[in-house]
Structure formats: C-alpha cells, structure tokens
Design a protein around this motif. Structure first.
Motif, mmCIF file in Angstrom:
data_model
loop_
_atom_site.group_PDB
_atom_site.id
_atom_site.type_symbol
_atom_site.label_atom_id
_atom_site.label_comp_id
_atom_site.label_asym_id
_atom_site.label_seq_id
_atom_site.Cartn_x
_atom_site.Cartn_y
_atom_site.Cartn_z
ATOM 1 N N ASN A 1 -1.030 6.961 10.553
ATOM 2 C CA ASN A 1 0.197 6.962 9.747
ATOM 3 C C ASN A 1 0.124 6.016 8.551
ATOM 4 O O ASN A 1 0.507 6.375 7.433
ATOM 5 C CB ASN A 1 1.403 6.595 10.614
ATOM 6 N N TRP A 2 -0.344 4.793 8.802
ATOM 7 C CA TRP A 2 -0.369 3.803 7.721
ATOM 8 C C TRP A 2 -1.233 4.238 6.533
ATOM 9 O O TRP A 2 -0.791 4.115 5.376
ATOM 10 C CB TRP A 2 -0.828 2.451 8.247
ATOM 11 N N PRO A 3 -2.450 4.763 6.740
ATOM 12 C CA PRO A 3 -3.243 5.207 5.579
ATOM 13 C C PRO A 3 -2.539 6.276 4.742
ATOM 14 O O PRO A 3 -2.760 6.362 3.528
ATOM 15 C CB PRO A 3 -4.519 5.775 6.219
ATOM 16 N N HIS A 4 -1.662 7.078 5.356
ATOM 17 C CA HIS A 4 -0.966 8.130 4.613
ATOM 18 C C HIS A 4 0.152 7.572 3.723
ATOM 19 O O HIS A 4 0.465 8.179 2.692
ATOM 20 C CB HIS A 4 -0.397 9.174 5.580
ATOM 21 N N ILE A 5 0.755 6.477 4.129
ATOM 22 C CA ILE A 5 1.837 5.918 3.306
ATOM 23 C C ILE A 5 1.365 4.739 2.451
ATOM 24 O O ILE A 5 2.136 4.213 1.650
ATOM 25 C CB ILE A 5 3.036 5.472 4.177
ATOM 26 N N LYS A 6 0.111 4.359 2.599
ATOM 27 C CA LYS A 6 -0.407 3.216 1.841
ATOM 28 C C LYS A 6 -0.320 3.417 0.327
ATOM 29 O O LYS A 6 0.132 2.514 -0.393
ATOM 30 C CB LYS A 6 -1.852 2.930 2.263
ATOM 31 N N PRO A 7 -0.738 4.595 -0.225
ATOM 32 C CA PRO A 7 -0.615 4.770 -1.684
ATOM 33 C C PRO A 7 0.831 4.655 -2.171
ATOM 34 O O PRO A 7 1.103 4.039 -3.201
ATOM 35 C CB PRO A 7 -1.167 6.190 -1.912
ATOM 36 N N THR A 8 1.766 5.250 -1.417
ATOM 37 C CA THR A 8 3.187 5.154 -1.783
ATOM 38 C C THR A 8 3.644 3.703 -1.754
ATOM 39 O O THR A 8 4.383 3.240 -2.640
ATOM 40 C CB THR A 8 4.045 5.987 -0.805
ATOM 41 N N THR A 9 3.201 2.972 -0.738
ATOM 42 C CA THR A 9 3.571 1.564 -0.603
ATOM 43 C C THR A 9 3.071 0.743 -1.783
ATOM 44 O O THR A 9 3.807 -0.096 -2.325
ATOM 45 C CB THR A 9 2.991 0.986 0.702
ATOM 46 N N ILE A 10 1.856 0.996 -2.222
ATOM 47 C CA ILE A 10 1.275 0.235 -3.329
ATOM 48 C C ILE A 10 2.032 0.496 -4.627
ATOM 49 O O ILE A 10 2.352 -0.438 -5.377
ATOM 50 C CB ILE A 10 -0.223 0.580 -3.493
ATOM 51 N N ILE A 11 2.348 1.769 -4.899
ATOM 52 C CA ILE A 11 3.093 2.111 -6.117
ATOM 53 C C ILE A 11 4.457 1.430 -6.125
ATOM 54 O O ILE A 11 4.876 0.823 -7.120
ATOM 55 C CB ILE A 11 3.262 3.633 -6.237
ATOM 56 N N LEU A 12 5.170 1.505 -5.003
ATOM 57 C CA LEU A 12 6.498 0.892 -4.924
ATOM 58 C C LEU A 12 6.417 -0.637 -4.997
ATOM 59 O O LEU A 12 7.313 -1.286 -5.545
ATOM 60 C CB LEU A 12 7.200 1.319 -3.636
ATOM 61 N N LEU A 13 5.326 -1.203 -4.453
ATOM 62 C CA LEU A 13 5.147 -2.657 -4.526
ATOM 63 C C LEU A 13 4.919 -3.102 -5.964
ATOM 64 O O LEU A 13 5.472 -4.122 -6.408
ATOM 65 C CB LEU A 13 3.968 -3.090 -3.649
#
Length: 303
Positions: free
Chosen positions: A213-225
C-alpha cells in the motif's frame, strides 16, 4: 504555415476540453495574475491621488522597515512554528487514516465512517471557532471533563501555552477526513492479487501496508508534501484572527494577522504589500527547493 494549420486543427478537435479548462483559467488569471500589477506598491510611497505609476519610488524602504520592526521577529517566529507544527502533526494524519480506512472490510461501515470524517471540512470556520470557544470556556465541555479528574478550570484561549495545541488539533480534526480522498484514490489502484500473493507468502497486515500500500501512495505523498512545505508561512490567518486575543499575541500573532492590523486597520498599504511580497518569495523558494530535493532523492517531483 503547416505547423499553424496543425495546431488549429488539434485545438478544434479538443475544443470541448479547452472549454472545460477555461473557467478555472479565467479565475486564476483574474484573481491571481491581474492583482500582481499592484506589487509595485511595495516599492513606492503610494498616493491615491498620483496613482501607482505616479507615486514616488522608495526602493526597499518598507522591506527594511519590517525587519527593523520589533514585531517582525515575533510574527516570523510564530508563523514558522505554527507552520512546522501543523506540518509535523497534520500532514501524516490523513495518510494514516486513509491506510486505516483501506483496511476496513465492511463497506457500509467504511462509507459511514468516511462520511462522518468528511463533515468537519464543510463546516464554516466561523462555526468551528464558535464551537471551540464554547468547549474551551471556564464552564465548557473540556473543563467539565477535566473536572472529573480533579483538574481546576482553565480558560484555554487565554493561556498562551494552550493556543497552538487548540489551533493545530482543530485543524487536524477539520481536515483529516477530506485529506484522505487523494490517498484513497491512489490506494484504489492497488491490484488485489498482490495482497493475495502476500498472504500466501505469510505476510501480515502491517507487512502488506508497508510493502504494497505505501509504495502506491508514496508519489502522491511526496507531491502533497512539496506543496505543503511551500505553505509553511501561509497559516490559517482567518481562524487565528477569530481565536486569538491580547493574552495570546505572543504565540498567536502571525504574519497574516499582523498584515490585517497594519494594512486594513492601519492603512499602511505599501508596508503590508512589501511584507506580503516577502512572504510569497519565501514560499516560492521553499517550493523550488523542496521540488529539487525531491527530484534528487526520489523519482517524483512536480516538474
């Protein structure tokens, strides 16, 4: 000529998509780009009679005045601390909640909990502040609960040490549910067979979350960060303005409230324009820096 013909042919073919984009483009143009014409006030001694172009040029006078002002360090410190604390506590909250939502196995219960978590986002800030003031009064809900444990009543909003806790926790409560939407959308793209294979290999829930799960939301997390880092100086001035009082100025007075007092109430338009321009410049530098750092340490960046 051929290139121009091809361009107009492609444009006409996608005309409906451009029409969909047009309203948003016009809003950004009118409310974000046209007002940039007024930035020049920061470098002039503005006179309503002479207008922007006719006003006397004073260079960086108002920028220097701001950094010489004894209030400057206080508002900068409070703004940065509130921004950092909000990022540290508020940014991970929707991620954790989205991962927890994703683990719920009962669809009806999941939808009900999600709906309940979304509701605070749609409540007006004025109402939120009213609720907070009611709960934090001497005879409010918080003091009643504290009284059960023998704690003396506290006027929370008049105590500087409580202001940041109340402000940040209320922001988390108000935005945590709505903030899960993007992460849940990213999690919906996870192939269920990956979980099935992991189960066969003996992986537990935590291992599935960490490795699938985490690898799938990691790109979204980085952009929002990256976007969140650029907004560290952009604290919720509206809520602070309604929550703070002279007793909590030392920890609650931020750039936004200082601009309101000096610009709107004090009519120091040139001075506050200079401060606002400085704030925007810092946000721009943070955005560029965060994006460059992300591009170096990962494969994800805004551009």
């Amino acid at each position: 000529m051929v290139t121009s013909h091809k361009f107009f042919k492609r444009f006409w073919k996608q005309r409906y998509l451009f029409l969909m984009v047009l309203p948003g483009f016009l809003v950004v143009l009118v409310f974000s780009y046209f007002p940039m014409y007024g930035i020049q006030i920061a470098f002039k001694k503005y006179s309503a009679v002479r207008g922007m172009w006719g006003s006397e040029w004073v260079g960086f006078k108002y920028f220097i005045l701001f950094f010489q002002d004894p209030m400057a360090m206080r508002v900068l410190k409070n703004t940065i601390l509130l921004g950092i604390y909000s990022l540290l506590w508020g940014f991970p909250a929707p991620i954790i909640l989205a991962l927890l939502f994703n683990e719920l196995k009962f669809p009806k219960f999941k939808k009900a909990v999600q709906t309940i978590s979304y509701l605070p986002h749609f409540i007006s800030t004025v109402i939120i502040v009213g609720i907070l003031r009611t709960f934090t009064e001497r005879d409010g809900l918080f003091n009643k609960i504290a009284g059960w444990f023998g704690v003396d009543p506290i006027v929370f909003l008049s105590e500087p040490e409580w202001f940041r806790t109340i402000f940040i926790s209320s922001n988390i409560w108000q935005g945590i549910g709505f903030g899960t939407i993007l992460y849940l959308a990213a999690l919906s793209s996870v192939d269920p067979t990956l979980h099935d294979v992991a189960s066969i290999d003996g992986a537990n829930r935590w291992q599935k979350v960490l490795n699938i799960n985490w690898p799938h939301i990691k790109p979204t997390t980085i952009i929002l960060l990256i976007l969140s880092l650029s907004g560290i100086l952009g604290t919720d001035f509206q809520k602070i303005l309604m929550l703070y009082n002279p007793d909590t100025y030392e920890v609650a007075d931020v750039i936004g409230t200082y601009l309101y007092r000096e610009g709107i109430m004090g009519s120091r338009f040139e001075y506050t324009t200079a401060i606002g321009l400085f704030q925007s410049l810092v946000a721009f530098i943070l955005l560029i820096g965060a994006n460059m750092l992300s591009r170096k340490v990962s494969d994800t960046s805004i551009w």
